[in-house]
Design a protein around this motif. Sequence first.
Motif, PDB file in Angstrom:
ATOM      1  N   ARG A 168       0.949  -0.747  -0.055  1.00 17.57           N
ATOM      2  CA  ARG A 168       0.011  -0.055  -0.155  1.00 17.57           C
ATOM      3  C   ARG A 168       1.073   1.013  -0.140  1.00 17.57           C
ATOM      4  O   ARG A 168       2.100   0.975   0.960  1.00 17.57           O
ATOM      5  CB  ARG A 168      -0.963  -0.224   1.461  1.00 17.57           C
ATOM      6  CG  ARG A 168      -1.367  -1.038   1.818  1.00 17.57           C
ATOM      7  CD  ARG A 168      -3.552  -1.530   0.659  1.00 17.57           C
ATOM      8  NE  ARG A 168      -4.391  -0.592   0.585  1.00 17.57           N
ATOM      9  CZ  ARG A 168      -5.106   0.233   0.360  1.00 17.57           C
ATOM     10  NH1 ARG A 168      -5.147  -0.806  -1.193  1.00 17.57           N
ATOM     11  NH2 ARG A 168      -6.040   1.060   0.257  1.00 17.57           N
ATOM     12  N   GLN A 169       0.695   2.100  -1.035  1.00 16.70           N
ATOM     13  CA  GLN A 169       1.701   3.860  -0.856  1.00 16.70           C
ATOM     14  C   GLN A 169       0.639   4.742   0.145  1.00 16.70           C
ATOM     15  O   GLN A 169      -0.529   4.933   0.358  1.00 16.70           O
ATOM     16  CB  GLN A 169       1.099   3.972  -2.667  1.00 16.70           C
ATOM     17  CG  GLN A 169       1.858   3.239  -3.671  1.00 16.70           C
ATOM     18  CD  GLN A 169       2.897   2.760  -3.403  1.00 16.70           C
ATOM     19  OE1 GLN A 169       3.934   3.408  -3.836  1.00 16.70           O
ATOM     20  NE2 GLN A 169       3.257   1.289  -3.193  1.00 16.70           N
ATOM     21  N   GLY A 170       1.518   5.751   0.609  1.00 20.28           N
ATOM     22  CA  GLY A 170       1.423   6.397   1.351  1.00 20.28           C
ATOM     23  C   GLY A 170       2.447   6.965   3.218  1.00 20.28           C
ATOM     24  O   GLY A 170       3.635   5.648   2.794  1.00 20.28           O
ATOM     25  N   LYS A 171       2.197   7.456   3.126  1.00 20.20           N
ATOM     26  CA  LYS A 171       2.891   8.291   4.602  1.00 20.20           C
ATOM     27  C   LYS A 171       2.274   7.288   5.595  1.00 20.20           C
ATOM     28  O   LYS A 171       1.829   6.735   5.508  1.00 20.20           O
ATOM     29  CB  LYS A 171       2.806   9.151   4.804  1.00 20.20           C
ATOM     30  CG  LYS A 171       4.339  10.128   3.857  1.00 20.20           C
ATOM     31  CD  LYS A 171       4.913  11.660   4.421  1.00 20.20           C
ATOM     32  CE  LYS A 171       5.122  12.451   2.927  1.00 20.20           C
ATOM     33  NZ  LYS A 171       5.371  13.703   3.436  1.00 20.20           N
ATOM     34  N   LYS A 172       3.613   6.661   6.026  1.00 14.73           N
ATOM     35  CA  LYS A 172       3.404   5.961   7.491  1.00 14.73           C
ATOM     36  C   LYS A 172       3.487   6.758   8.374  1.00 14.73           C
ATOM     37  O   LYS A 172       4.866   7.585   8.424  1.00 14.73           O
ATOM     38  CB  LYS A 172       4.051   4.787   7.535  1.00 14.73           C
ATOM     39  CG  LYS A 172       3.425   3.995   6.067  1.00 14.73           C
ATOM     40  CD  LYS A 172       4.457   2.415   6.328  1.00 14.73           C
ATOM     41  CE  LYS A 172       4.362   1.425   5.588  1.00 14.73           C
ATOM     42  NZ  LYS A 172       4.675   0.181   4.670  1.00 14.73           N
ATOM     43  N   ALA A 173       3.322   6.711   9.521  1.00 17.92           N
ATOM     44  CA  ALA A 173       3.776   7.843  10.627  1.00 17.92           C
ATOM     45  C   ALA A 173       5.196   6.823  11.859  1.00 17.92           C
ATOM     46  O   ALA A 173       5.649   7.119  12.345  1.00 17.92           O
ATOM     47  CB  ALA A 173       2.587   7.378  12.385  1.00 17.92           C
ATOM     48  N   CYS A 174       5.445   5.645  11.194  1.00 18.84           N
ATOM     49  CA  CYS A 174       7.114   4.511  11.635  1.00 18.84           C
ATOM     50  C   CYS A 174       7.131   4.036  11.068  1.00 18.84           C
ATOM     51  O   CYS A 174       5.926   3.453   9.627  1.00 18.84           O
ATOM     52  CB  CYS A 174       6.322   4.886  12.570  1.00 18.84           C
ATOM     53  SG  CYS A 174       5.244   3.398  13.120  1.00 18.84           S
ATOM     54  N   GLY A 298      -3.511   0.636   9.687  1.00 20.96           N
ATOM     55  CA  GLY A 298      -2.224   1.224   9.181  1.00 20.96           C
ATOM     56  C   GLY A 298      -0.939   1.124  10.249  1.00 20.96           C
ATOM     57  O   GLY A 298      -0.867   0.791  10.563  1.00 20.96           O
ATOM     58  N   ALA A 299      -0.142   2.209  10.157  1.00 19.51           N
ATOM     59  CA  ALA A 299       1.491   2.302  11.008  1.00 19.51           C
ATOM     60  C   ALA A 299       0.959   2.950  12.299  1.00 19.51           C
ATOM     61  O   ALA A 299       0.583   4.330  12.186  1.00 19.51           O
ATOM     62  CB  ALA A 299       2.240   2.396  10.166  1.00 19.51           C
ATOM     63  N   PHE A 300       2.027   2.349  13.365  1.00 18.90           N
ATOM     64  CA  PHE A 300       1.362   3.047  14.754  1.00 18.90           C
ATOM     65  C   PHE A 300       2.691   3.071  14.957  1.00 18.90           C
ATOM     66  O   PHE A 300       2.849   1.767  15.861  1.00 18.90           O
ATOM     67  CB  PHE A 300       0.052   3.214  15.091  1.00 18.90           C
ATOM     68  CG  PHE A 300      -0.967   1.941  15.483  1.00 18.90           C
ATOM     69  CD1 PHE A 300      -0.946   1.730  14.411  1.00 18.90           C
ATOM     70  CD2 PHE A 300      -0.115   1.969  17.041  1.00 18.90           C
ATOM     71  CE1 PHE A 300      -1.327   0.247  15.022  1.00 18.90           C
ATOM     72  CE2 PHE A 300      -0.885   0.180  17.238  1.00 18.90           C
ATOM     73  CZ  PHE A 300      -1.365  -0.915  16.405  1.00 18.90           C
TER      74      PHE A 300
END
Lengths: 328, 320
Positions: A168-174, A298-300
């Motif tokens: 999946r594309q997109g900015k991640k928090a970490c 998502g990412a956390f």
Amino acid sequence: MKKIIFVCIIAIIIIGCSSNGPTISSEDVYQGTDGLVVSFGKGNPPPEVFENSAFYVVLELANKGAYDIQDGVLDINYPNPSFIEAADVNTKSDNILPLDNSKFQFQLPGRSELNVAGGQDAIGIRMKTGAILATESQTATISVNACYHYQSRATPVICIDTDPLGIRQGKKACEVQDVADGNGQGAPVSVTNVEVKMIPSADANMVIPQFKITIQNVGGGIVFNPNHPLYPCNLEPLNQDEVDTLSDHVLVHAELSRGVQLDCDPTDDGKKDILLDMNQKDVYVICSYPEGIPVEKGAFMSPLNIALDYGYQTSLSFPITVKKISAS
Amino acid sequence: MRKTHIIILLVIAILLVSCSKNANQKPSIDYRTGTQGLVLSFPNGVPLQIYENDVDVRIPVQIENKGAFPQFDELSYFTGYIWIGGYDPNIVGAHFDQGDVWKQLDPEVLEGKTAFNAQGGVTVEDLLISVGDLPTGTTSYQPQLIFYLTYLYKTIASPTICVDPQPRSINVKDKVCSLPDFQKSYPVAAQGGPVGVTGVQQVQTSTQMIFKFDIQNFGIGQVIEKDLIDQNPNEGYDWRDLNKVYIEDVRLGDQTVDKCKPDIGEAVDLYQGVGHFQCTVSMASIGSAQAYTTPLTVTLSYGYAESQFRNIKILEAIQI
């Protein structure tokens, strides 16, 4: 009058400028590799004493780790009761209770935000030497074993990434990263490294976090089974077989986030905690959350809570030379 | 002495006249400039450190529209959302004032730059954070919050191009413009949006004009499918749903071009942030026999997603 007004203005300015108090800071007590630290008092015992005399042995106990010791046992071994014996025992507080002349039960609070130094106490023992018969001097060793139950807590914050392959594309928090900690967690057994992996699940909507937790005994003492933490200080002496079966075992309990228990036991017996044998070259355990985390999260960043439960034995000794009093 | 006074008075008079002359001139605002759309920032005084068991700590987030869309008559076409992510939901509860991890933006307050408002619309949204108990042994937790904006945007470029109905004529006459070697390139300045036209190349044959357009994602965000604007960006996007810029309209003067490839209404794929498409106009549709200049208006539409990070520190509350 003008002078008084001027002085008042200056005073107000000075008070206003000095009203900023010291900066409030907090110390992280979950650092360091010490648990209970036992030491002999300076000059007590002295390195040399005379026959038929009295001297003091002072034992200072300090809990420099972050865990409260509740039912520790201090076992003092005298070389030869007829040669050196304990005449009187004094303890500083109610935290130390004598069981007999050579065994003491103690409790000491660990370091905390409100007590950064940790609990400290001392035992004073008045000793008497007997007569030396054959030689000019004799050397004896006073040894002390402290046995107690302890716990280490490592709480690294790790990245949970539900898209580990970057599909999946997109900015991640970490970003998923391993966490190394060489500073210890305020205990003699510490987590030195956590390798983090996010494993795709058979269910495409879930990801399984997996952690390889490396553990090391950094305190210099001996690790014992947490179910028998006081065994080394038992009245009965241990033979080697008994030591082998009970020593070097740590109970590992791991949680992710708040209350999400990880499965660290490879067997299918329903248990999640694992009793880890420390007597191997690389000591590690692999814990995972097989239920998985939904991809939509998502990412956390999330805290990983690793609790190590164990018994610990700290030992130290002091040689004393007893000298014969020469006849004048 | 009298001469000196006269000279001084003359100098003062000249200065006053020149200054007042400038004061009467109204500055013209070209609002279709810049490479930004919606911009997210944090006002001063945003709390960076909170404690466990704190409830509804307010974190304001400022959103400015630094582009030129929507204009007053385009408000109904604008859609945008703000989202929050990056924290452990077992420990931190975060929501906007309507109770969700997202909030739809109000186009009325986020109108684009106009001739009367060179700054664009501004709004402040409140994120409310509540913290539960930290796990035992955890003295601090520092999540990196990620704030996402997803929105529909449009960019309009209007370079002035030359239309020469008789480029190969051997008659000698003055023309207002010409196409040397039957082609010409037109650089285009930024048009008030994160995606825009960077250049137009015109090629003229005997029967048609061919316009080749270069477009680019100037901004720091991602171009996304327009129908994914209301999807949580923290879940990520399928790579096939990215980098699609739609050709809304291409007009030569007030006349729609004959054909485009990709066609009007279809998407241009950006590769490494850059894309191309071309359109044709037949010479037969040109009504004039004389050369003239006219605007070539290109309208692009796209979805856009961009994010900002904000670290907060959550500390353990000391129990006495």
